[in-house]
Design a protein around this motif. Structure first.
Motif, PDB file in Angstrom:
ATOM      1  N   ASP A  53      -0.688 -12.647 -12.078  1.00 46.73           N
ATOM      2  CA  ASP A  53      -1.041 -13.703 -11.132  1.00 46.73           C
ATOM      3  C   ASP A  53      -2.502 -14.132 -11.250  1.00 46.73           C
ATOM      4  O   ASP A  53      -2.909 -15.115 -10.624  1.00 46.73           O
ATOM      5  CB  ASP A  53      -0.795 -13.226  -9.688  1.00 46.73           C
ATOM      6  N   VAL A  54      -3.285 -13.408 -12.038  1.00 45.49           N
ATOM      7  CA  VAL A  54      -4.731 -13.627 -12.062  1.00 45.49           C
ATOM      8  C   VAL A  54      -5.122 -15.021 -12.552  1.00 45.49           C
ATOM      9  O   VAL A  54      -5.946 -15.697 -11.913  1.00 45.49           O
ATOM     10  CB  VAL A  54      -5.433 -12.530 -12.887  1.00 45.49           C
ATOM     11  N   PRO A  55      -4.598 -15.530 -13.674  1.00 47.04           N
ATOM     12  CA  PRO A  55      -5.037 -16.858 -14.138  1.00 47.04           C
ATOM     13  C   PRO A  55      -4.846 -17.954 -13.091  1.00 47.04           C
ATOM     14  O   PRO A  55      -5.740 -18.782 -12.883  1.00 47.04           O
ATOM     15  CB  PRO A  55      -4.167 -17.097 -15.381  1.00 47.04           C
ATOM     16  N   ALA A  56      -3.699 -17.965 -12.443  1.00 43.98           N
ATOM     17  CA  ALA A  56      -3.456 -18.980 -11.414  1.00 43.98           C
ATOM     18  C   ALA A  56      -4.400 -18.788 -10.233  1.00 43.98           C
ATOM     19  O   ALA A  56      -4.876 -19.763  -9.631  1.00 43.98           O
ATOM     20  CB  ALA A  56      -1.999 -18.924 -10.952  1.00 43.98           C
ATOM     21  N   ALA A  57      -4.687 -17.521  -9.895  1.00 45.20           N
ATOM     22  CA  ALA A  57      -5.586 -17.240  -8.776  1.00 45.20           C
ATOM     23  C   ALA A  57      -7.005 -17.696  -9.089  1.00 45.20           C
ATOM     24  O   ALA A  57      -7.733 -18.152  -8.194  1.00 45.20           O
ATOM     25  CB  ALA A  57      -5.567 -15.747  -8.455  1.00 45.20           C
ATOM     26  N   VAL A  58      -7.432 -17.569 -10.355  1.00 42.46           N
ATOM     27  CA  VAL A  58      -8.755 -18.055 -10.753  1.00 42.46           C
ATOM     28  C   VAL A  58      -8.837 -19.564 -10.528  1.00 42.46           C
ATOM     29  O   VAL A  58      -9.812 -20.084  -9.950  1.00 42.46           O
ATOM     30  CB  VAL A  58      -9.049 -17.711 -12.229  1.00 42.46           C
ATOM     31  N   ARG A  59      -7.820 -20.289 -10.986  1.00 42.03           N
ATOM     32  CA  ARG A  59      -7.829 -21.749 -10.822  1.00 42.03           C
ATOM     33  C   ARG A  59      -7.834 -22.143  -9.345  1.00 42.03           C
ATOM     34  O   ARG A  59      -8.555 -23.063  -8.935  1.00 42.03           O
ATOM     35  CB  ARG A  59      -6.614 -22.354 -11.533  1.00 42.03           C
ATOM     36  N   GLU A  60      -7.048 -21.427  -8.538  1.00 42.97           N
ATOM     37  CA  GLU A  60      -6.976 -21.739  -7.111  1.00 42.97           C
ATOM     38  C   GLU A  60      -8.308 -21.478  -6.417  1.00 42.97           C
ATOM     39  O   GLU A  60      -8.755 -22.267  -5.582  1.00 42.97           O
ATOM     40  CB  GLU A  60      -5.868 -20.905  -6.459  1.00 42.97           C
ATOM     41  N   ARG A  61      -8.956 -20.391  -6.784  1.00 45.37           N
ATOM     42  CA  ARG A  61     -10.247 -20.066  -6.165  1.00 45.37           C
ATOM     43  C   ARG A  61     -11.307 -21.086  -6.555  1.00 45.37           C
ATOM     44  O   ARG A  61     -12.091 -21.537  -5.714  1.00 45.37           O
ATOM     45  CB  ARG A  61     -10.681 -18.662  -6.587  1.00 45.37           C
ATOM     46  N   GLN A  62     -11.348 -21.456  -7.826  1.00 42.22           N
ATOM     47  CA  GLN A  62     -12.309 -22.469  -8.262  1.00 42.22           C
ATOM     48  C   GLN A  62     -12.076 -23.782  -7.533  1.00 42.22           C
ATOM     49  O   GLN A  62     -13.021 -24.453  -7.108  1.00 42.22           O
ATOM     50  CB  GLN A  62     -12.202 -22.674  -9.776  1.00 42.22           C
ATOM     51  N   ARG A  63     -10.798 -24.154  -7.387  1.00 43.59           N
ATOM     52  CA  ARG A  63     -10.469 -25.400  -6.694  1.00 43.59           C
ATOM     53  C   ARG A  63     -10.976 -25.360  -5.247  1.00 43.59           C
ATOM     54  O   ARG A  63     -11.620 -26.310  -4.771  1.00 43.59           O
ATOM     55  CB  ARG A  63      -8.960 -25.625  -6.710  1.00 43.59           C
ATOM     56  N   SER A  64     -10.712 -24.276  -4.543  1.00 42.48           N
ATOM     57  CA  SER A  64     -11.092 -24.206  -3.135  1.00 42.48           C
ATOM     58  C   SER A  64     -12.603 -24.221  -2.959  1.00 42.48           C
ATOM     59  O   SER A  64     -13.120 -24.823  -2.008  1.00 42.48           O
ATOM     60  CB  SER A  64     -10.491 -22.952  -2.489  1.00 42.48           C
ATOM     61  N   LEU A  65     -13.337 -23.582  -3.877  1.00 38.31           N
ATOM     62  CA  LEU A  65     -14.798 -23.549  -3.759  1.00 38.31           C
ATOM     63  C   LEU A  65     -15.407 -24.920  -4.051  1.00 38.31           C
ATOM     64  O   LEU A  65     -16.338 -25.355  -3.360  1.00 38.31           O
ATOM     65  CB  LEU A  65     -15.379 -22.505  -4.707  1.00 38.31           C
ATOM     66  N   TRP A  66     -14.899 -25.625  -5.055  1.00 38.36           N
ATOM     67  CA  TRP A  66     -15.460 -26.923  -5.409  1.00 38.36           C
ATOM     68  C   TRP A  66     -15.037 -28.012  -4.431  1.00 38.36           C
ATOM     69  O   TRP A  66     -15.758 -29.003  -4.247  1.00 38.36           O
ATOM     70  CB  TRP A  66     -15.070 -27.301  -6.833  1.00 38.36           C
ATOM     71  N   GLN A  67     -13.892 -27.866  -3.808  1.00 41.25           N
ATOM     72  CA  GLN A  67     -13.448 -28.885  -2.850  1.00 41.25           C
ATOM     73  C   GLN A  67     -14.073 -28.697  -1.470  1.00 41.25           C
ATOM     74  O   GLN A  67     -13.870 -29.519  -0.584  1.00 41.25           O
ATOM     75  CB  GLN A  67     -11.922 -28.871  -2.757  1.00 41.25           C
ATOM     76  N   ARG A  68     -14.834 -27.626  -1.303  1.00 38.07           N
ATOM     77  CA  ARG A  68     -15.574 -27.417  -0.057  1.00 38.07           C
ATOM     78  C   ARG A  68     -16.928 -28.095  -0.209  1.00 38.07           C
ATOM     79  O   ARG A  68     -17.790 -27.631  -0.951  1.00 38.07           O
ATOM     80  CB  ARG A  68     -15.735 -25.916   0.199  1.00 38.07           C
TER      81      ARG A  68
END
Length: 726
Positions: A53-68
């Protein structure tokens, strides 16, 4: 593909501010295990059940940080905010941003930021869109800065709204005088361990007041004690002051019932207090060598419940004051309901039915008299402690209170402030030379991101709760402002990892609140502490700790180094062997019994301890603090105290139990039920203690040294040597 997972796992950990490695006590780098990192990531809310699950979690975390668009919190040191990082989609980069700061006073300041004023910091492509991080200039510099306080910054751009909490704070914490200009001293004693002829078998707030008055008469400024917060003393028995039910409410165990106006107002209560039955119970509690928490709390609760039942029903000026107190403290009713429900359920809140677990309580869930008991007892506990604190501030430096690092996982704070805690992990420490398997302290740590999202509301509340009454506040495990070792549930302490906090935001809150309450701050920085943390304490004027036992245990200081001007000095702490036990090697024997040392290791430590005693004896003799370079334990004690007393430390604390060479500790860390921690009374009651020459004599000598009545180190032995030499 599988080979990339360890690298991506480390990337994900860093995105959640988890350290993938650390340096141990020997300076060797230790890598966190994949299992430990996955467990901690899950605990912090990352969507990872397995490595895949790690690759998808990396993308999700990056998305949430940049969209803040902006972080939830920003710091304006000395009122200067300077610039703010703002993340925007590239298509919005050329549009003006409307800005507003709403001060905590209600005033507003508005301005517009033109696109040309935005300075690009970096870019990131997310899901096919480019985001740009800008530096947004904020027109508040040091000379025209924001007033100190908690303010709100609002940004509006292209119909999007963002806001952040701005903490405007002095860079340095409050201090009554520059470090080294005032040399004070005080004593330490756990309040539960103290006892007197008038108390009911354990110390209470009146005992603490009496001790404070006596220390001031001898010349001291401070009385320090362990945390005084509410703990579980019933079926969920855990008397540890470092496992409180809440950091927001005091422990009614310490209420002096005889000192309550209501104790003499109600006839039934007076009859109960004068009854032979209650007198016999109190006599039994006084005669015990141990603090009988359950028995004593049951007795006090019986009386307090009777008082509360009558008090809430009969009109009086005091009841009106109580009503106003409840209005000013709306969280108290919530706390009292939680405690009343806990009593009825007789199980920790994670085991409650879902409605109760989620905080939806109704009157039918608890007993009304139990609710009244918790409301009334909290009111009078704060009333008695506040009166003590005010008197202590008038005559000295004020009370020295202790802020614990954690709270009981089954307690009120975790139940009510769920988002501010990591409930699926516990705080602890990695393996070291003493605790070779590591330590699991058993409490839920603060959630590094959760407390930020909540704008540190809970942190500010518990700091204010303490600083209202603390002249000096000790912050337990001050390294926790920077990072904390967390152990995911189900794993061993050795499989944990460090998670980082936003230390500058926490320092800003501490500094601001310390000035508002005029409270000194002391950081417990003992053990393996990175140099940058001690540098941060100095930068923010938070006093460090100088502890003789730790100094001697450091190989780079075979003798005592000079006490720094910004350190609070003492011989030991409550978590260490007493002075006498240390030099007799009783702690070595204890660690052998608990399986923390083998025979060869114990022999090596005994030899090292004996050599250390010889070295320290020669050092103190050369300094003029001892008449001989082969001292006994009493002489060693007096010599060390004289060195501390003559030092430039702004405050020297003496554990009263050390003065009569007490061999038994109050707490043996990580011993759980193997040792009777937090339950041992002092060997002598207050009345006898303050008459004993081995107590009074060293305190009077310490007072003379602190008053500067002699130049340099002059002790009872120095004077004797001068006479002999003449």
């Amino acid at each position: 593909m599988a080979e990339r997972f360890p690298s991506q796992l480390h990337s994900l950990a860093r995105l959640y501010d988890i350290q993938t490695s650390y340096f141990d006590v020997k300076g060797q780098r230790r890598q966190a295990t994949s299992e430990g990192l996955l467990g901690l990531l899950r605990s912090l809310g990352a969507p990872v059940e397995r490595v895949q699950d790690v690759p998808a979690a990396v993308r999700e975390r990056q998305r949430s940080l940049w969209q803040r668009a902006v972080d939830p919190v920003a710091v304006a040191w000395e009122g200067s905010l300077g610039s703010l990082s703002v993340r925007l989609p590239a298509k919005m980069a050329r549009r003006a941003i409307e800005c507003q700061i709403r001060l905590e006073t209600g005033e507003s300041i508005r301005w517009a930021c033109k696109p040309s004023a935005l300075k690009t910091k970096r870019k990131q492509d997310i899901d096919g869109s480019t985001y740009i991080e800008h530096h947004l200039a904020v027109p508040f510099k040091k000379t025209e800065g924001l007033p100190f306080g908690y303010h709100r910054l609002f940004l509006e751009f292209d119909h999007h709204h963002s806001e952040t909490l701005v903490i405007s704070a002095p860079r340095q914490a409050y201090c009554r005088a520059a470090p080294g200009t005032r040399k004070s001293w005080g004593v330490f004693l756990p309040l539960y361990a103290m006892h007197s002829a008038r108390s009911w078998g354990a110390g209470d707030f009146t005992d603490l007041l009496t001790l404070t008055d006596w220390i001031h008469e001898v010349g001291g400024d401070v009385v320090a004690t362990l945390p005084l917060l509410a703990v579980f003393i019933d079926h969920m028995y855990d008397p540890s002051p470092y496992a409180p039910v809440s950091r927001l409410f005091w422990n009614e165990f310490y209420v002096d019932i005889a000192g309550l106006p209501e104790a003499q107002r109600f006839h039934d209560v007076k009859t109960l207090l004068s009854s032979p039955e209650l007198g016999n119970e109190i006599a039994g509690l006084r005669s015990s060598s141990w603090v009988e928490y359950r028995r004593l709390m049951a007795l006090k609760k019986r009386v307090l419940t009777e008082i509360a039942r009558k008090f809430v029903r009969e009109p009086s000026d005091r009841r009106e004051a109580f009503r106003r107190y409840l209005q000013e403290h709306p969280d108290l009713n919530d706390y009292a309901e939680f405690r009343a429900v806990t009593e009825r359920q007789k199980t920790p809140w994670p085991n409650w039915p879902e409605r109760l677990r989620e905080g939806r309580l109704v009157e039918e869930d608890y007993d009304r008299d139990t609710l009244a008991y918790y409301l009334y007892s909290q009111w009078v506990a704060e009333e008695q402690l506040h009166a003590l604190a005010e008197r202590s501030r008038r005559t000295g430096q004020g009370l020295y209170l202790d802020l614990p690092l954690g709270v009981h996982t089954g307690g009120y704070d975790v139940w009510r402030e769920r988002r501010s805690f990591v409930t699926e992990a516990s705080g602890g420490a990695p393996p070291d030379a003493v605790f070779t398997k590591g330590q699991d302290w058993g409490f839920a740590p603060l959630h590094p991101e959760g407390v930020r999202q909540e704008e540190y509301r809970y942190v500010i509340a518990y700091l204010r709760h303490h600083m209202r009454d603390a002249g000096i506040l000790r912050i337990d495990h001050v390294m926790g402002l920077h990072r904390l070792y967390m152990i995911p549930k189900g794993l061993e302490p050795s499989q944990g990892a460090y998670a980082r906090y936003r230390s500058q935001e926490l320092y800003a809150i501490l500094s601001l609140e310390s000035h508002r309450h005029r409270t000194w701050l002391v950081g417990e920085n003992l053990g393996t502490v990175p140099s940058q943390i001690n540098a941060a304490l100095a930068r923010h004027r938070i006093h460090k700790m100088y502890v003789v036992q730790y100094e001697l245990a450091t190989e780079s200081h075979p003798v005592l180094r000079a006490v720094p001007r910004d350190s609070i000095a003492s011989l030991n702490t409550h978590d260490m062997p007493t002075f006498a036990a240390y030099w007799k090697g009783l702690d070595i024997e204890d660690r052998c019994e608990m399986g923390l040392l083998d025979h060869s290791g114990a022999d090596a430590e005994r030899n090292s301890r004996h050599a250390l005693q010889r070295t320290l004896g020669k050092f103190l003799h050369k300094k003029g603090a001892l008449p001989t370079d082969s001292p006994d334990v009493t002489q060693l004690l007096h010599g060390c105290l004289d060195v501390l007393g003559a030092s430039q430390a702004p405050l020297v604390l003496v554990n009263l139990e050390d003065l009569w060479l007490e061999p038994e500790p109050q707490n043996v860390p990580d011993s759980k039920d193997q040792r009777p921690n937090w339950t041992r009374k002092t060997r002598y009651g207050f009345e006898e203690m303050c008459e004993r020459p081995e107590v009074v004599g060293p305190l009077r000598t310490l007072n003379q040294l602190r008053q500067g009545n002699a130049s340099g180190l002059t002790s009872r032995y120095t004077k004797q040597r001068k006479i002999k030499e003449e």
